[in-house]
Scaffold this active site. Structure first.
Site, PDB file in Angstrom:
ATOM      1  N   LEU A 457       7.613 -14.291  11.810  1.00 51.02           N
ATOM      2  CA  LEU A 457       8.443 -13.705  10.805  1.00 51.02           C
ATOM      3  C   LEU A 457       8.278 -12.252  10.441  1.00 51.02           C
ATOM      4  CD1 LEU A 457       8.055 -16.454   7.944  1.00 51.02           C
ATOM      5  CD2 LEU A 457      10.101 -16.488   9.572  1.00 51.02           C
ATOM      6  N   GLY A 458       7.122 -11.776  10.887  1.00 50.10           N
ATOM      7  CA  GLY A 458       6.768 -10.324  10.409  1.00 50.10           C
ATOM      8  C   GLY A 458       5.374  -9.920  11.044  1.00 50.10           C
ATOM      9  N   GLY A 460       2.250  -6.866   9.817  1.00 43.39           N
ATOM     10  CA  GLY A 460       1.734  -5.872   9.027  1.00 43.39           C
ATOM     11  C   GLY A 460       0.566  -5.328   9.480  1.00 43.39           C
ATOM     12  N   SER A 461      -0.216  -4.381   8.940  1.00 44.61           N
ATOM     13  CA  SER A 461      -1.288  -3.767   9.194  1.00 44.61           C
ATOM     14  C   SER A 461      -2.455  -4.991   9.288  1.00 44.61           C
ATOM     15  CB  SER A 461      -1.454  -2.629   8.193  1.00 44.61           C
ATOM     16  OG  SER A 461      -0.636  -1.790   7.998  1.00 44.61           O
ATOM     17  N   GLY A 463      -2.115  -8.417   9.007  1.00 46.99           N
ATOM     18  CA  GLY A 463      -1.918  -9.657   9.504  1.00 46.99           C
ATOM     19  C   GLY A 463      -0.535 -10.028   9.913  1.00 46.99           C
ATOM     20  N   SER A 464      -0.129 -11.155  10.796  1.00 50.99           N
ATOM     21  CA  SER A 464       0.985 -11.521  11.051  1.00 50.99           C
ATOM     22  C   SER A 464       1.450 -12.730  10.511  1.00 50.99           C
ATOM     23  CB  SER A 464       1.115 -11.859  12.446  1.00 50.99           C
ATOM     24  OG  SER A 464       0.509 -10.522  13.407  1.00 50.99           O
ATOM     25  N   VAL A 465       2.887 -13.008   9.958  1.00 46.63           N
ATOM     26  CA  VAL A 465       3.216 -14.217   9.325  1.00 46.63           C
ATOM     27  C   VAL A 465       4.095 -15.039  10.161  1.00 46.63           C
ATOM     28  CG1 VAL A 465       4.528 -14.886   7.327  1.00 46.63           C
ATOM     29  CG2 VAL A 465       3.209 -12.643   7.240  1.00 46.63           C
ATOM     30  N   ASP A 590       1.556  -2.604  -5.061  1.00 51.37           N
ATOM     31  CA  ASP A 590       2.662  -2.526  -3.892  1.00 51.37           C
ATOM     32  C   ASP A 590       3.901  -3.089  -4.059  1.00 51.37           C
ATOM     33  OD1 ASP A 590       2.234  -2.834  -0.079  1.00 51.37           O
ATOM     34  OD2 ASP A 590       3.153  -1.291  -1.493  1.00 51.37           O
TER      35      ASP A 590
END
Length: 667
Positions: A457-458, A460-461, A463-465, A590
């Site tokens: 799904l995406g 980031g810095s 982790g991955s989802v 955030d």
């Protein structure tokens, strides 16, 4: 990690080879028939490889074979001829362990399975698609200690020859389609420790001979068609009992008082039956009980005061019964209790305001009708304040007395709530995820299809989802979840993980992303693995709606003004809860559109608490939940001193359809 295929003649000239371990690699192709030439082989472990094809019959030439493991491969059988290796293995008179779990075996088991070596102690064929009946002479394998046939498609009755497995300790047959009654001969398996028969089509009464299984510590009979009363002898177990699951059947009568014999019972499921009568007082003797599910029955009477002894209780569900009387205050004194459901009963009177009752998201009391009091967010009517009747007193006296009394009560309530809030801050709960289901690394691998790119799904810095599908519990559909896998090699990732767990473990609000559970485990390579499992949000992030991809693959849909305002209100409600109404004030740090997720009904949920801070009120300091960094948050959303700046930037961008970051020196 090795890969490739094994040459057909790889074992032709290895007559002295005794142990073969090739598991947890990327070998593919067929298992070579030359394996039969390594005539001194004792142990073969080929699991966790994408091997395919069938098991070569030549393994039957390995007369010294003691152990054969093919777990987690693509090896299988469909036609009767594909199963001929079982007949060949009958020549292996020293075979003790045979494991073919989570492979591609289907069709019907050959009768020759019952003719395997009588030395066999461990037989596992779980997580395949094997159909037909369990071989009727399975009892010939009288030295079996573990028999695992779970997660297949077996039909027919349990064979009575099972009674000959006198030293069997663990029998798993869950998630099949086995029918008929449980044979009374099951009582002959007196060494049995674990018995899993849940999610089948068993019928009839529970056999009274279950009382003979005095060594039993795990009994799972849920999601079948059992009728009649619960045998009282079922609770005459001398060893520590871990779990007892009788849920989703049609059992009748009362819960036997003998349940008090299970002093070490941890988990008791009896929900969704037809149980009646009162909650037995002896249940209070099960002082190790942590999870108690009695919902969806026809229980009557009050909640017995003996349950005040259940100091370890974490989850207690009595919903959808015919219980009555007042809600006992001792439930608020159970400090470990994190979820209480008393809805759809006939309770009346005052709702306590301390303990679990102080957290509106931890209790459910709707559809009782005659309740009053409670904390303000429950919106219950105030309890009546009774004054003595005196016709000879002036009217002003009772009015003044009532006002003074009300002020005193409010002052005391304020003091109580203030004390309770401070007490919770000074005594924070443990880092365990109480009330959340356990989940393994293997379940997450299966749910996400080995963390495939199609489910990503995406990223980031930290982790991955991935999108995942978890198999539902008995009677429930498949659950879609989002699995955030931490990049542990990234500096700060572990602290971000701890921060998110710290922030979310005690927070419950309709506009916060719900954490389903966490997984702390080891992956197939022996590396640390950490993941957080959330509810899946089908409509993605607000960022995707404000700035959708224009690749033509999805039809663009714009948010109307009502939807935008509704989403902004949802985010505001979430921030109000985090700052003012949670167990301890939390600062998200955030807030941005990519961290606002939308469910099926376009309700907004705030997520990603990896940079969150917990405010300790008494010391007026901020507890850093993430690693110490010079800058926290996302450029364009972070302001030096004003935490609400981020929400304001998000709101402005949401209504104006513009990015908040400075571009070319201009806003």
């Amino acid at each position: 990690m090795l890969n490739g295929t094994i040459p057909p003649n790889a074992f032709s000239n290895l007559p002295n080879l005794q142990r073969l371990y090739m598991d947890h690699n990327h070998f593919h192709g067929h298992i070579p028939a030359s394996l039969g030439n390594a005539s001194n082989l004792i142990m073969i472990v080929l699991g966790a490889n994408p091997f395919s094809g069938i098991v070569p019959q030549e393994v039957g030439e390995l007369t010294s074979l003691n152990l054969l493991v093919l777990t987690d491969t693509l090896v299988g059988a469909k036609e009767p001829k594909d199963w001929e290796f079982i007949t060949a293995l009958t020549n292996c008179s020293q075979l003790e362990v045979l494991i073919f779990a989570n492979c591609e075996f289907s069709g019907t088991l050959p009768d020759s399975l019952s003719s395997l070596s009588t030395s066999l102690k461990y037989l596992s064929l779980s997580e395949n698609a094997i159909s037909g009946s369990i071989p009727k002479d399975i009892g010939n394998l009288f030295n079996l200690q573990v028999l695992d046939l779970a997660d297949n498609s077996f039909t027919g009755n349990l064979p009575s020859s099972l009674a000959r497995l006198k030293i069997l300790q663990k029998f798993y047959a869950s998630d099949n389609s086995i029918t008929g009654p449980v044979p009374w001969e099951i009582g002959n398996l007196t060494d049995l420790v674990s018995l899993y028969l849940r999610s089948n089509a068993f019928s009839g009464r529970l056999p009274s001979t279950l009382a003979n299984l005095t060594m039993l510590s795990e009994l799972y009979l849920a999601n079948n068609n059992f009728v009649g009363p619960i045998p009282s002898g079922l609770f005459n177990i001398s060893t520590p009992s871990i779990g007892l699951d009788l849920s989703y059947n049609s059992l009748e009568g009362s819960i036997p008082q003998e349940i008090g014999n299970l002093k070490s019972l941890v988990e008791f499921h009896a929900e969704s039956n037809k149980l009646s009568g009162e909650i037995p007082a002896a249940l209070g003797d099960c002082q190790g009980l942590r999870y108690l599910y009695l919902q969806n029955n026809i229980l009557t009477g009050n909640i017995t005061g003996h349950l005040s002894q259940l100091k370890s209780l974490e989850i207690f569900d009595l919903s959808s019964n015919n219980l009555s009387g007042q809600i006992p205050k001792f439930l608020g004194n159970l400090t470990m209790l994190s979820y209480l459901n008393l809805s759809f009963n006939n309770f009346m009177g005052e709702v306590p305001t301390f303990g679990v009752f102080a957290n509106a998201t931890a209790i459910s009391i709707q559809h009782n009708g005659k309740l009053c009091g409670g904390i303000p967010v429950m919106h219950l009517p105030p309890c009546p304040f009774h004054l003595p009747k005196n016709k000879h007193k002036l009217l002003v006296i009772p009015i003044v007395t009532s006002l003074v009394g009300t002020l005193i009560i409010l002052a005391l309530l304020y003091k109580l709530l203030t004390w309770h809030t401070r007490n919770k801050v000074s005594n924070p709960s443990t880092t365990t995820m109480q009330g959340h289901p356990l989940i393994s690394y293997s379940q997450l691998v299966k749910a996400t299809d080995y963390f495939s790119a199609t489910n990503l799904l995406g990223s980031g810095s930290f982790g991955s989802v991935y999108k995942g599908e978890l198999d539902g519990q008995a009677g429930e559909s498949t659950n879609f979840v989002a699995v955030k896998v931490l990049k542990l090699q990234t500096p700060g990732a572990v602290k971000s993980f701890v921060a998110e767990c710290d922030a979310l473990r005690n927070l419950r609000h309709r506009n916060l992303v719900k954490i389903v559970t966490i997984c702390l485990s080891i992956d197939h390579n022996g590396n640390d693995f950490k993941a957080i499992v959330y509810d899946f949000m089908p409509n993605g992030s607000l960022e995707g709606w404000l700035h959708p991809d224009t690749d033509g693959q999805m039809q663009q849909r714009l948010l109307n003004l009502i939807e935008r305002v509704s989403i902004l209100l949802d985010v505001a409600f979430a921030l109000d809860y985090l700052h003012c109404h949670g167990p301890a004030p939390v600062i998200h740090c955030d807030i941005k559109s990519s961290n606002v997720l939308l469910d099926d009904d376009m309700v907004a949920h705030v997520g990603d608490f990896g940079l969150a801070k917990i405010l300790v009120e008494e010391s007026a300091t901020v507890q850093q939940s993430a690693s110490s960094m010079v800058f926290k948050g996302t450029i364009g959303y972070a302001a030096p001193r004003v935490w609400c700046w981020k929400y304001g930037i998000n709101e402005w961008r949401h209504l104006q359809l513009r990015n908040s970051c400075v571009r070319n020196g201009n806003w």
